[in-house]
Enzyme design. Structure first.
Site, PDB file in Angstrom:
ATOM      1  N   CYS A 292       0.895  -1.156   0.000  1.00 13.07           N
ATOM      2  CA  CYS A 292       0.000   0.000   0.000  1.00 13.07           C
ATOM      3  C   CYS A 292       0.931   1.203   0.000  1.00 13.07           C
ATOM      4  CB  CYS A 292      -0.896   0.010   1.240  1.00 13.07           C
ATOM      5  SG  CYS A 292      -1.802   1.560   1.455  1.00 13.07           S
TER       6      CYS A 292
ATOM      7  N   CYS B 175      -0.409   4.374   2.256  1.00 14.04           N
ATOM      8  CA  CYS B 175      -0.531   4.306   3.723  1.00 14.04           C
ATOM      9  C   CYS B 175      -0.140   2.909   4.202  1.00 14.04           C
ATOM     10  CB  CYS B 175      -1.915   4.727   4.197  1.00 14.04           C
ATOM     11  SG  CYS B 175      -3.300   4.083   3.233  1.00 14.04           S
ATOM     12  N   SER B 176      -1.087   2.088   4.603  1.00 16.52           N
ATOM     13  CA  SER B 176      -0.717   0.825   5.243  1.00 16.52           C
ATOM     14  C   SER B 176      -1.807  -0.229   5.080  1.00 16.52           C
ATOM     15  CB  SER B 176      -0.450   1.074   6.725  1.00 16.52           C
ATOM     16  OG  SER B 176      -1.552   1.764   7.293  1.00 16.52           O
ATOM     17  N   CYS B 177      -2.609  -0.128   4.023  1.00 20.02           N
ATOM     18  CA  CYS B 177      -3.724  -1.056   3.845  1.00 20.02           C
ATOM     19  C   CYS B 177      -3.207  -2.492   3.720  1.00 20.02           C
ATOM     20  CB  CYS B 177      -4.538  -0.658   2.617  1.00 20.02           C
ATOM     21  SG  CYS B 177      -5.225   1.008   2.789  1.00 20.02           S
TER      22      CYS B 177
END
Lengths: 209, 226
Positions: free
Chosen positions: A111, A114-116
């Site tokens: 991702c 961000c951090s999905c």
């Protein structure tokens, strides 16, 4: 702070500035005082993600797919329905796409914004997955990152497919079943499935004799 | 916004540093921040895309310097003040508060009892709408060259690039407008596949591909000849 986990040959600290610890405490106290937060709810959600939800759930799904070709076909064509069969939870994995590694295709997840990450299958993401070195480089030089940072060289004739999770879909890699595992039960297969093999930065564990 | 969070394709960030036997949380402050984010978020003061924008909308060095969950802390503090839920002075003064007990008689939106159900069901962003899809699998598309001050899900590295629609996912909430206008503007969502060479030039692998989700507002049909 207890520090009972070990590091690779790198040294990096997770100790936050004291100011951050104080700010988090202040935030919790202010939110409780205003009637917006019940600390027992915080305890409960932490408990789920620290103790109950993790890569063992994805491993169970992968082992089922390895053992059962019909299940695998359902998993790669309609993952949500296939995951429902195994009672997999849905938070941060409401709409899952499973991508299958083959002799000619190696999939890897990121991702960049961000951090999905598929929490429902793999739990919370490791720090490196959320770090800018991984996010910046895996899209542009995936072969270099896989080889140099993860010791996972990909053959020249194998296509690398990077999946950047920039929407609310979440992905999971279905790794290839290791050779020499024909006689294993689903429970035995589960133990071979590593977290990184479901991200695409690792392979399943080898059989130990 | 073209902030540091949109780092895909940047050089200079150094090696990836996997940690052996990494724990889920590295300290109690991470546990509390993780849970607080859900407990506060369930009050509905903001939507998740406003929250993501709040985390990314900050000076580059601050973003790079913070541990991961400190980015969450920053995002929540910023929105609490920005939405008028708490003042900066209250947040500062809260450092002196002793540990608090749940206020009696107040039902908070997130209770311990409903946590398991929320984890089980999640919150899908798939939406019902009448719109027909404008693209089909196999169509060639050109991503837009957009520069949005607020939040966007079209990363810099994938703007003004030719791709092929390889999956159609149905209708989803549009994160860009949800963040910037508090308007979900549901629309068809696709996977577009780009060759490594389209994104990274002629020295990139001849066979590698990158897959990205695109909403209809991110793309146009590819011009003929491309």
């Amino acid at each position: 702070m207890p520090h009972d986990h070990d590091h690779d040959d790198h040294s990096h600290s997770h100790a936050p500035p004291e100011d951050i610890v104080v700010r988090v405490k202040a935030l919790e106290n202010l939110m409780i005082k205003k009637g917006f937060v019940d600390p027992a709810a915080v305890d409960e959600i932490v408990e789920h993600y620290e103790r109950r939800i993790g890569p063992h759930i994805g491993a169970k799904v992968v082992a089922r797919a390895w053992a059962n070709p019909a299940y695998k076909a359902r998993l790669v064509s309609d993952a949500n329905a296939a995951l429902a069969e195994l009672d997999v939870s849905r938070l941060q994995g409401e709409d899952i796409v499973v991508v299958e590694n083959t002799d000619k295709i190696h999939n890897v997840l990121v991702c960049t914004l961000c951090s999905c990450y598929p929490w429902n299958l793999l739990g919370l993401p490791p720090v490196w997955y959320k770090s800018t070195p991984y996010r910046s480089r895996i899209v542009k030089e995936p072969r270099v990152v896989l080889k140099e940072d993860f010791d996972l060289p990909v053959a020249d004739d194998v296509e690398v497919r990077v999946w950047d999770a920039n929407a609310e879909l979440r992905y999971m890699v279905l790794p290839q079943r290791p050779e020499g595992t024909d006689g294993l039960s689903e429970e035995e297969l589960e133990k071979l499935v590593t977290r990184d093999s479901m991200i695409g930065t690792g392979q399943p564990a080898r059989l130990t004799k | 916004m073209d902030g540091i969070h949109d780092c895909g394709g940047m050089d200079g960030h150094g090696p990836v540093l996997p940690e052996k036997n990494e724990p889920v949380f590295h300290g109690d402050w991470e546990r509390r921040m993780f849970g607080l984010n859900w407990a506060i978020g369930m009050n509905g003061f903001w939507n998740q895309d406003e929250y993501r924008h709040a985390m990314e909308n900050r000076p580059v060095l601050d973003y790079l310097g913070d541990p991961y969950y400190a980015k969450w802390l920053y995002g929540v503090e910023t929105l609490l003040v920005g939405k008028g839920i708490a003042t900066a002075a209250e947040i500062a003064e809260a450092r002196a508060l002793p540990p608090q007990k749940k206020v009696g008689g107040v039902e908070t939106p997130l209770t311990a009892e409903i946590v398991p159900q929320i984890i089980k069901d999640g919150f899908t962003f798939r939406r019902e709408a009448d719109a027909k899809p404008a693209y089909a699998v196999g169509d060639k598309i050109l991503t837009r060259n957009i520069f949005i001050k607020g939040h966007t899900r079209l990363p810099r590295y994938a703007r003004e690039k030719i791709g092929v629609i390889t999956q159609h996912h149905g209708i989803f909430s549009f994160n860009d407008s949800a963040a910037n206008e508090q308007d979900e503007r549901p629309q068809h969502l696709y996977t577009a596949t780009f060759t490594a060479r389209e994104l990274w030039g002629p020295e990139a692998s001849a066979i590698d591909k990158l897959n990205l989700n695109v909403w209809e507002e991110h793309i146009d049909p590819a011009p003929s000849g491309r």
